[in-house]
Write a protein that holds these residues in place. Sequence first.
Motif, PDB file in Angstrom:
ATOM      1  N   LYS A 275       0.783  -1.073   0.070  1.00 54.53           N
ATOM      2  CA  LYS A 275       0.001   0.112   0.094  1.00 54.53           C
ATOM      3  C   LYS A 275       0.938   1.293   0.282  1.00 54.53           C
ATOM      4  O   LYS A 275       0.596   2.218  -0.892  1.00 54.53           O
ATOM      5  N   PHE A 276       1.924   1.248   0.770  1.00 49.29           N
ATOM      6  CA  PHE A 276       2.950   2.379   0.741  1.00 49.29           C
ATOM      7  C   PHE A 276       3.553   2.530  -0.631  1.00 49.29           C
ATOM      8  O   PHE A 276       3.678   3.756  -1.006  1.00 49.29           O
ATOM      9  N   SER A 277       4.064   1.512  -1.035  1.00 49.29           N
ATOM     10  CA  SER A 277       4.863   1.758  -2.289  1.00 49.29           C
ATOM     11  C   SER A 277       3.784   2.178  -3.464  1.00 49.29           C
ATOM     12  O   SER A 277       4.079   2.847  -4.191  1.00 49.29           O
ATOM     13  N   TRP A 278       2.402   1.539  -3.400  1.00 52.41           N
ATOM     14  CA  TRP A 278       1.426   1.935  -4.575  1.00 52.41           C
ATOM     15  C   TRP A 278       1.158   3.358  -4.405  1.00 52.41           C
ATOM     16  O   TRP A 278       0.938   4.061  -5.234  1.00 52.41           O
ATOM     17  N   LYS A 279       1.029   4.008  -3.275  1.00 54.91           N
ATOM     18  CA  LYS A 279       0.622   5.133  -3.296  1.00 54.91           C
ATOM     19  C   LYS A 279       1.879   6.173  -3.399  1.00 54.91           C
ATOM     20  O   LYS A 279       1.540   7.440  -4.163  1.00 54.91           O
ATOM     21  N   ARG A 280       3.037   5.904  -3.124  1.00 59.60           N
ATOM     22  CA  ARG A 280       4.267   6.580  -3.280  1.00 59.60           C
ATOM     23  C   ARG A 280       4.488   6.603  -4.855  1.00 59.60           C
ATOM     24  O   ARG A 280       4.858   7.602  -5.502  1.00 59.60           O
ATOM     25  N   ASP A 281       4.719   5.579  -5.548  1.00 59.27           N
ATOM     26  CA  ASP A 281       4.799   5.616  -6.892  1.00 59.27           C
ATOM     27  C   ASP A 281       4.230   4.525  -7.493  1.00 59.27           C
ATOM     28  O   ASP A 281       4.956   3.345  -8.029  1.00 59.27           O
ATOM     29  N   ARG A 282       3.032   4.334  -8.066  1.00 55.51           N
ATOM     30  CA  ARG A 282       2.299   3.142  -8.632  1.00 55.51           C
ATOM     31  C   ARG A 282       2.935   3.081 -10.022  1.00 55.51           C
ATOM     32  O   ARG A 282       2.747   1.801 -10.417  1.00 55.51           O
ATOM     33  N   ALA A 283       3.509   3.801 -10.844  1.00 56.92           N
ATOM     34  CA  ALA A 283       3.950   3.485 -12.060  1.00 56.92           C
ATOM     35  C   ALA A 283       5.164   2.784 -12.057  1.00 56.92           C
ATOM     36  O   ALA A 283       5.650   1.749 -12.977  1.00 56.92           O
ATOM     37  N   HIS A 284       5.901   2.473 -10.820  1.00 56.69           N
ATOM     38  CA  HIS A 284       6.912   1.418 -10.757  1.00 56.69           C
ATOM     39  C   HIS A 284       6.744   0.284  -9.553  1.00 56.69           C
ATOM     40  O   HIS A 284       7.586  -0.134  -8.929  1.00 56.69           O
ATOM     41  N   PHE A 285       5.458   0.309  -9.364  1.00 53.98           N
ATOM     42  CA  PHE A 285       4.957  -0.793  -8.254  1.00 53.98           C
ATOM     43  C   PHE A 285       4.997  -2.247  -8.960  1.00 53.98           C
ATOM     44  O   PHE A 285       4.322  -2.478  -9.844  1.00 53.98           O
ATOM     45  N   GLY A 286       5.798  -2.796  -8.512  1.00 58.09           N
ATOM     46  CA  GLY A 286       5.859  -4.468  -8.782  1.00 58.09           C
ATOM     47  C   GLY A 286       6.382  -4.422 -10.210  1.00 58.09           C
ATOM     48  O   GLY A 286       6.896  -3.695 -10.915  1.00 58.09           O
ATOM     49  N   ASP A 287       6.120  -5.855 -10.757  1.00 62.81           N
ATOM     50  CA  ASP A 287       6.097  -6.085 -12.294  1.00 62.81           C
ATOM     51  C   ASP A 287       4.985  -5.510 -12.997  1.00 62.81           C
ATOM     52  O   ASP A 287       3.902  -4.966 -12.523  1.00 62.81           O
ATOM     53  N   LYS A 288       5.031  -5.868 -14.168  1.00 63.98           N
ATOM     54  CA  LYS A 288       3.912  -5.168 -15.241  1.00 63.98           C
ATOM     55  C   LYS A 288       2.790  -5.987 -15.161  1.00 63.98           C
ATOM     56  O   LYS A 288       1.734  -5.388 -15.009  1.00 63.98           O
ATOM     57  N   HIS A 289       2.768  -7.202 -14.738  1.00 62.55           N
ATOM     58  CA  HIS A 289       1.439  -8.074 -14.507  1.00 62.55           C
ATOM     59  C   HIS A 289       0.882  -7.572 -13.305  1.00 62.55           C
ATOM     60  O   HIS A 289      -0.444  -7.494 -13.205  1.00 62.55           O
ATOM     61  N   LEU A 290       1.649  -7.344 -12.338  1.00 58.58           N
ATOM     62  CA  LEU A 290       1.141  -6.821 -11.084  1.00 58.58           C
ATOM     63  C   LEU A 290       0.235  -5.493 -11.181  1.00 58.58           C
ATOM     64  O   LEU A 290      -0.630  -5.138 -10.891  1.00 58.58           O
ATOM     65  N   GLN A 291       0.919  -4.676 -12.064  1.00 62.28           N
ATOM     66  CA  GLN A 291       0.434  -3.338 -12.340  1.00 62.28           C
ATOM     67  C   GLN A 291      -0.761  -3.428 -13.118  1.00 62.28           C
ATOM     68  O   GLN A 291      -1.677  -2.679 -12.692  1.00 62.28           O
ATOM     69  N   SER A 292      -0.818  -4.469 -14.242  1.00 61.55           N
ATOM     70  CA  SER A 292      -2.055  -4.455 -14.811  1.00 61.55           C
ATOM     71  C   SER A 292      -3.322  -5.038 -13.962  1.00 61.55           C
ATOM     72  O   SER A 292      -4.342  -4.725 -14.252  1.00 61.55           O
ATOM     73  N   LEU A 293      -3.093  -5.596 -13.003  1.00 59.11           N
ATOM     74  CA  LEU A 293      -4.079  -6.477 -12.233  1.00 59.11           C
ATOM     75  C   LEU A 293      -4.697  -5.169 -11.291  1.00 59.11           C
ATOM     76  O   LEU A 293      -5.876  -5.316 -11.060  1.00 59.11           O
ATOM     77  N   LEU A 294      -4.032  -4.171 -11.034  1.00 62.72           N
ATOM     78  CA  LEU A 294      -4.365  -3.279  -9.989  1.00 62.72           C
ATOM     79  C   LEU A 294      -4.616  -1.768 -10.583  1.00 62.72           C
ATOM     80  O   LEU A 294      -5.296  -1.165 -10.342  1.00 62.72           O
ATOM     81  N   SER A 295      -4.090  -1.766 -12.003  1.00 56.40           N
ATOM     82  CA  SER A 295      -4.141  -0.455 -12.505  1.00 56.40           C
ATOM     83  C   SER A 295      -5.506   0.248 -12.857  1.00 56.40           C
ATOM     84  O   SER A 295      -5.740   1.569 -12.727  1.00 56.40           O
ATOM     85  N   HIS A 296      -6.506  -0.639 -13.179  1.00 52.40           N
ATOM     86  CA  HIS A 296      -7.986  -0.087 -13.279  1.00 52.40           C
ATOM     87  C   HIS A 296      -8.799   0.118 -12.024  1.00 52.40           C
ATOM     88  O   HIS A 296     -10.051   0.535 -11.915  1.00 52.40           O
ATOM     89  N   ILE A 297      -8.248  -0.167 -10.950  1.00 52.59           N
ATOM     90  CA  ILE A 297      -8.982   0.103  -9.673  1.00 52.59           C
ATOM     91  C   ILE A 297      -8.364   1.201  -9.007  1.00 52.59           C
ATOM     92  O   ILE A 297      -7.126   1.439  -8.767  1.00 52.59           O
ATOM     93  N   LYS A 298      -9.227   2.210  -8.751  1.00 48.75           N
ATOM     94  CA  LYS A 298      -9.002   3.519  -8.248  1.00 48.75           C
ATOM     95  C   LYS A 298      -8.240   3.557  -6.797  1.00 48.75           C
ATOM     96  O   LYS A 298      -7.042   4.362  -6.749  1.00 48.75           O
ATOM     97  N   SER A 299      -8.886   2.774  -6.033  1.00 49.03           N
ATOM     98  CA  SER A 299      -8.312   2.998  -4.659  1.00 49.03           C
ATOM     99  C   SER A 299      -8.191   1.280  -4.069  1.00 49.03           C
ATOM    100  O   SER A 299      -9.196   0.892  -3.534  1.00 49.03           O
ATOM    101  N   PRO A 300      -7.273   0.523  -4.395  1.00 56.37           N
ATOM    102  CA  PRO A 300      -7.201  -0.703  -3.865  1.00 56.37           C
ATOM    103  C   PRO A 300      -7.315  -0.843  -2.520  1.00 56.37           C
ATOM    104  O   PRO A 300      -6.764  -0.215  -1.807  1.00 56.37           O
ATOM    105  N   THR A 301      -8.090  -1.873  -2.003  1.00 53.61           N
ATOM    106  CA  THR A 301      -8.287  -2.379  -0.797  1.00 53.61           C
ATOM    107  C   THR A 301      -7.081  -3.216  -0.384  1.00 53.61           C
ATOM    108  O   THR A 301      -6.324  -3.781  -1.177  1.00 53.61           O
ATOM    109  N   ASP A 302      -7.202  -3.542   0.876  1.00 52.23           N
ATOM    110  CA  ASP A 302      -6.189  -4.641   1.362  1.00 52.23           C
ATOM    111  C   ASP A 302      -6.254  -5.874   0.703  1.00 52.23           C
ATOM    112  O   ASP A 302      -5.553  -6.500   0.353  1.00 52.23           O
TER     113      ASP A 302
END
Length: 639
Positions: A275-302
Amino acid sequence: MEQGELTPQEELEAASYLFVSKGDYKVAYSTFVSLFNRGLFQAELLDLMSQAFYFPNLNKLRQRYEENCRALEKYPYLFRKDFVPFEDLPIWFFPYDDKSYIPYYPAESRFGNHLNLNHPVIDRYFFKDLENPILAKDVLSQYQLEYLNDTVRKSEWVGRENHIYLHYSDWSQFCAYLQVLEIKKLLQEEKLVFLIEEESSLYPIDFKARFGIDYSQYPLRPVGVREVKRMIWHTQLATHNGGDFFNEILYEHPNVLALESIMMQNVEEVIRQAKFSWKRDRAHFGDKHLQSLLSHIKSPTDKDFFVAAFLNNPICTRFIDPGSRIAPILLFQPHFPNMVYEIHGSKDSKRCILYSKQYEQIRKSPIFRQFKYIKTFTPMRRITTSYAASTRFAYQLAMKDEERSHVVNDMLTTRMLNRSFMVDPTDRLYQDSVLVRFEDGKLNPTATFTALAEFLDIPYTESLTHCTTANGINQPATKTRVGGFDLSTVYRTYDEFADDDDRAFLEYFMRDAYAYYGYDFHYYHGETVDDAWIEEKSKKAYHLDSFIYETYFEACKGAWRKELIEKNLPLDDPANVKNVEEQADVQAQMRVKKYQNNRVQVANTLRLGLQFVNKQLQPLHMMPLLKLNPDLLENPLYR
């Protein structure tokens, strides 16, 4: 009324008094229904209950009925539109509370059973066969309708006809339930096909021929994070209950996202960091697949981060069927070093509370709060075997610790107080729960896992006939792990880590669990239990007490040696060595004595008040035992 033995007239007077005086209206309500169904005071009671409960809510029921009818009139997959006039509906729904109703059948002049349309239990085997589209009969539960709608994937996403066929055997009954069901919101994705009475012969519909829709032209769509709404909570009743065995059975299932057990604190830390990494810099969060899983969700929950971690892990997804008709269910076994339960008195001292710090951590976890559908299953192993195996693990862990900081605690009292097989039926996490005996899974795997698959609402597949880990299928045994269906863990007693006396002690104080879950006594032989028996048995846990002494002795020695170092005193001075060992010996003996005395105190309390404790733990009940089909048993049931 609690004392009973009242005449019908007295029952009516007492219930009327409670109702008028603003007492517990539900007691009055239930009494009115009971009297009515016995054919007593029917005219007076129907008038009273209609004025008090039905008529004040009539406009709301009518409004919902008309709204549902309007939505269904426009819906393409309901083929019958002659809705019953509201005044002619065969069921009146009397609100009981904010969540439930008491149905009344005027043609039969009777009230039906209490009805909670959102009761969070799936008690039907919807997904037994996924070869064909789902066909379900007379589903009249809001919770179960939403469960089907949320779990079955759209036809466009799986590249084939995949609607949910809902067959209702009585049109007028279906119409009646439109007063209390929220149907409109279930129609938006057009997943549902309603088949009324003889229309069941239409199943399955050829959508290409009838509606010109060819679903085979659509490519498979990967499962999205928000599609995963079901969780299997694999609970930890206590340590060394055979949980890993059940994980290995479910691991390869094509509809289960599974990992081996995970430390709960690790899960929570990973989510915090994500959650901290996503809020700080979502463009570089995890790998591309993980980004694609979460990119369409405006405010991801736990829960979103948690599910995304599973979907992004090839170990979790490698056995998943990408073309399955249903979204996968996530298997989660949060692990703790130990499960400690205590029996606390309530503030008013009128009842007992079963408290566990570990369970509170789970109950308050956002992960568990955010899953809409939770199936809970709990493995149980013979309590004395689990106790001895836990003692072995604790001792071996302490011996491996070079700093000798780990100690063995009083495993006997801890286990004696662990009544976690008793659950609150109103607890959200246990409302849809079952207990499974480890021994049944080993000795009668076909019966056990056929029944468990039905409870979990997943198909019984070939994968449930063998054990699988991240390393492959049916891995050979190791020093720390028994392979597959090896029965040695069923019959092993770990005699080098427990004595007959402490196990007799445990069996006696867990006798209600032994009786309910079908275990015979192996160590307690029915002798009278009094103060002398308790005093004797509590001091004959020779193996356990020797481990407590040894590990505390070494831990105290280590602490004293550190103190010598801090004071710059020589460690090899014979006087210092002797002093350290003498001090450690005293401390270790005191610890053993303290635990023995505590055993006696706890045991005497339970001996004199086990029935009282269980009664005061109400509304707790024994967790239901998984029922096996006797025709599928391969061996006699373990006793």
